[in-house]
Motif scaffolding. Structure first.
Motif, mmCIF file in Angstrom:
data_model
loop_
_atom_site.group_PDB
_atom_site.id
_atom_site.type_symbol
_atom_site.label_atom_id
_atom_site.label_comp_id
_atom_site.label_asym_id
_atom_site.label_seq_id
_atom_site.Cartn_x
_atom_site.Cartn_y
_atom_site.Cartn_z
ATOM 1 N N ASP A 153 0.947 -1.251 -0.274
ATOM 2 C CA ASP A 153 -0.495 0.107 0.155
ATOM 3 C C ASP A 153 1.262 1.227 -0.110
ATOM 4 O OD1 ASP A 153 -1.666 1.811 0.121
ATOM 5 O OD2 ASP A 153 -3.043 0.755 1.841
ATOM 6 N N ILE A 154 1.495 1.406 -1.194
ATOM 7 C CA ILE A 154 2.836 2.208 -0.948
ATOM 8 C C ILE A 154 2.271 3.551 -2.075
ATOM 9 C CG2 ILE A 154 4.746 3.431 -1.623
ATOM 10 C CD1 ILE A 154 5.644 0.197 -2.005
ATOM 11 N N ALA A 155 2.051 4.645 -1.939
ATOM 12 C CA ALA A 155 1.340 5.892 -2.625
ATOM 13 C C ALA A 155 2.929 6.898 -2.796
ATOM 14 C CB ALA A 155 0.675 7.012 -2.106
ATOM 15 N N PHE A 156 3.714 6.578 -4.768
ATOM 16 C CA PHE A 156 4.540 6.500 -4.493
ATOM 17 C C PHE A 156 4.959 7.608 -5.842
ATOM 18 C CE2 PHE A 156 9.359 4.093 -5.216
ATOM 19 C CZ PHE A 156 9.614 5.187 -5.782
ATOM 20 N N ILE A 157 5.307 8.958 -5.085
ATOM 21 C CA ILE A 157 5.892 10.164 -5.989
ATOM 22 C C ILE A 157 7.109 10.675 -6.677
ATOM 23 C CG2 ILE A 157 5.107 12.672 -6.342
ATOM 24 C CD1 ILE A 157 3.016 12.404 -3.879
ATOM 25 N N ASN A 158 6.971 10.487 -7.704
ATOM 26 C CA ASN A 158 8.662 11.014 -7.999
ATOM 27 C C ASN A 158 8.635 12.188 -8.865
ATOM 28 O OD1 ASN A 158 11.424 9.863 -10.102
ATOM 29 N ND2 ASN A 158 11.877 10.802 -7.927
ATOM 30 N N CYS A 159 9.443 13.167 -8.402
ATOM 31 C CA CYS A 159 9.511 15.035 -9.097
ATOM 32 C C CYS A 159 10.823 14.225 -10.149
ATOM 33 C CB CYS A 159 9.442 15.473 -8.739
ATOM 34 S SG CYS A 159 7.840 15.410 -7.334
ATOM 35 N N ALA A 160 10.614 15.262 -11.558
ATOM 36 C CA ALA A 160 11.691 14.960 -12.125
ATOM 37 C C ALA A 160 11.889 16.630 -12.874
ATOM 38 C CB ALA A 160 11.833 14.112 -13.357
ATOM 39 N N LYS A 161 13.088 16.720 -13.950
ATOM 40 C CA LYS A 161 13.030 18.234 -14.942
ATOM 41 C C LYS A 161 11.966 18.166 -15.962
ATOM 42 C CE LYS A 161 14.737 22.665 -15.867
ATOM 43 N NZ LYS A 161 14.318 22.879 -15.314
ATOM 44 N N ARG A 162 12.125 16.888 -16.602
ATOM 45 C CA ARG A 162 11.167 16.566 -16.890
ATOM 46 C C ARG A 162 10.998 14.931 -17.267
ATOM 47 N NH1 ARG A 162 16.289 18.380 -18.870
ATOM 48 N NH2 ARG A 162 14.997 20.935 -19.345
ATOM 49 N N PRO A 163 10.208 14.423 -18.715
ATOM 50 C CA PRO A 163 10.168 12.979 -18.574
ATOM 51 C C PRO A 163 11.429 12.069 -18.744
ATOM 52 C CG PRO A 163 8.227 14.389 -19.370
ATOM 53 C CD PRO A 163 9.423 15.105 -19.097
ATOM 54 N N SER A 164 11.847 12.275 -19.686
ATOM 55 C CA SER A 164 13.021 12.009 -19.967
ATOM 56 C C SER A 164 14.486 12.025 -19.155
ATOM 57 C CB SER A 164 13.941 12.537 -21.406
ATOM 58 O OG SER A 164 14.376 13.786 -20.649
ATOM 59 N N GLU A 165 14.375 12.434 -17.365
ATOM 60 C CA GLU A 165 15.192 12.348 -16.997
ATOM 61 C C GLU A 165 14.761 11.242 -15.554
ATOM 62 O OE1 GLU A 165 16.036 15.922 -16.008
ATOM 63 O OE2 GLU A 165 16.685 16.760 -17.959
ATOM 64 N N ILE A 166 13.459 10.534 -15.492
ATOM 65 C CA ILE A 166 12.993 10.498 -14.906
ATOM 66 C C ILE A 166 13.386 9.138 -14.410
ATOM 67 C CG2 ILE A 166 10.963 8.293 -13.428
ATOM 68 C CD1 ILE A 166 8.761 10.951 -15.626
ATOM 69 N N ILE A 167 14.583 8.475 -13.841
ATOM 70 C CA ILE A 167 15.582 7.064 -13.456
ATOM 71 C C ILE A 167 13.796 6.328 -12.428
ATOM 72 C CG2 ILE A 167 16.275 6.457 -11.497
ATOM 73 C CD1 ILE A 167 17.649 9.517 -11.293
ATOM 74 N N PHE A 168 14.254 4.999 -13.688
ATOM 75 C CA PHE A 168 13.823 3.869 -12.888
ATOM 76 C C PHE A 168 12.053 3.632 -13.801
ATOM 77 C CE2 PHE A 168 16.972 3.858 -9.390
ATOM 78 C CZ PHE A 168 17.413 3.315 -9.526
ATOM 79 N N ARG A 169 12.112 4.927 -13.917
ATOM 80 C CA ARG A 169 10.183 5.219 -15.053
ATOM 81 C C ARG A 169 10.347 3.018 -15.027
ATOM 82 N NH1 ARG A 169 8.175 9.185 -19.473
ATOM 83 N NH2 ARG A 169 5.170 8.375 -19.400
#
Length: 360
Positions: A153-169
């Motif tokens: 039961d995890i709400a997982f929020i990850n923020c990045a500069k732009r979509p191409s910089e999302i690590i582990f997407r």
């Protein structure tokens, strides 16, 4: 044949150097480096902990630098260990890793260490909030719970500069597609060129938090990222009445080894018993209120009208000039940094501290 059971296998000690077994590019200037113990020993650590690497650095005192990296791997997979490192413009150690470290090379490591982990938590519901490479401990904790077969039961929020910089997407999306217990959301500051983005966009704020995890008050929060990002998260949570005893954070600039090393958070905590005084200079009217009241509420209490709209710090309608004193403002994008530097505030989301003067 060697017994691979972790209870009987040798456990790696940091007196033994690590051997690099793979280098996997992730996003620009970022790669995952996996290591094994040449002796065949296995790794024992808590998800969210970090290693300190001794990295060659010609020109630096002693010819080396020491840098800490959170493991992005999970202790549920003990035969190797992985760090994921992102190089900043002024990086020395991480830049060397990206440019030079190859499979077969060995490197000195110290650890594992750190207290940023949910290994001993009894919580049933989690909220993981990260920015950039701050996602690494969240990846480790999530993978460990996944491998252990726990009801997620995890709400997982990850923020990045732009979509191409999302690590582990892709890895995160694959996991989320196989369980309804991992609610995955990405927030980016701007889209990539020629590539539409249909998710959340802008700076992470209270409104996004309420939309993404409406039951945030019931969750244990783990946060990792640059200090300004974590400060914004703390302000958002505190402003919404979150019990900060259920908040944990780890700065990837300064991970700590023990509970005693945890820095004191000097956040502004508003108190119903704290009193404030606002002088509305243009009207020559004074309001004496609690710190937990906003400037907008204070104006209304003495019969003054400040135009307002959303009352959430989004629309900017209630922008007024503060001429002296301090306020605690938690807005949601309705005011620019330039206006703040010029002394403007949003009355709907600004709480006075002590004596304040406002041009109303």
């Amino acid at each position: 044949m060697r017994d691979l059971d972790t209870a009987s296998a040798d456990v790696w000690q940091d007196a033994e150097m690590l051997e690099c077994v793979s280098v996997v590019p992730e996003v620009p200037n970022t790669a995952s480096f996996s290591f094994r113990a040449p002796s065949g020993a296995q790794f024992k650590y808590h998800p969210g902990q970090f290693l300190t690497l001794e990295i060659p650095a010609p020109g630096q005192p002693g010819g080396v630098v020491h840098r800490t990296y959170t493991m992005s791997s999970s202790p549920s997979r003990p035969r190797s260990i992985t760090i994921t490192a992102k190089a900043q413009p002024d990086s020395i150690g991480t830049r060397w890793l990206l440019d030079n470290l190859q499979p077969g090379m060995r490197i000195k490591a110290i650890g594992p260490a750190g207290v940023f982990t949910n290994a001993h938590s009894s919580a049933q519901k989690y909220l993981f909030i990260s920015a950039g490479s701050g996602v690494t401990p969240m990846m480790s904790m999530t993978t460990c719970m996944w491998d252990e077969g726990r009801d997620l039961d995890i709400a997982f929020i990850n923020c990045a500069k732009r979509p191409s910089e999302i690590i582990f997407r892709q890895r995160l999306e694959q996991m989320a597609s196989r369980t309804d217990g991992l609610d995955l959301k990405f927030v980016v500051e701007e889209p990539d060129r020629y590539s539409p983005w249909t998710g959340y966009q802008g700076q992470f704020n209270q409104l996004m938090l309420g939309l993404i995890a409406p039951d945030y008050l019931e969750r244990e929060v783990y946060c990792c990222g640059p200090e300004p990002f974590m400060q914004a998260v703390r302000d958002a949570l505190a402003g919404l009445g979150f019990d900060m005893d259920n908040y944990r954070q780890e700065s990837f600039g300064a991970p700590v080894e023990t509970e005693g090393d945890q820095p004191e958070l000097d956040d502004v905590i508003l108190n119903d018993d704290g009193r404030a005084e606002i002088l509305f200079t243009h009207s020559n009217v004074t309001a004496r209120i609690a710190e937990t009241d906003t400037v907008l509420a204070a104006a209304r209490s003495v019969g003054l009208n400040i135009p307002s709209g959303c009352t959430f710090g989004v629309c900017g309608t209630c922008k007024v000039k503060k001429t002296s004193g301090e306020v605690h403002m938690v807005h949601n994008g309705g005011i620019s940094d330039g206006d703040i530097e010029a002394g403007y505030i949003l009355a709907c989301c600004s709480n006075p501290i002590g004596k304040v003067e406002v041009d109303v």
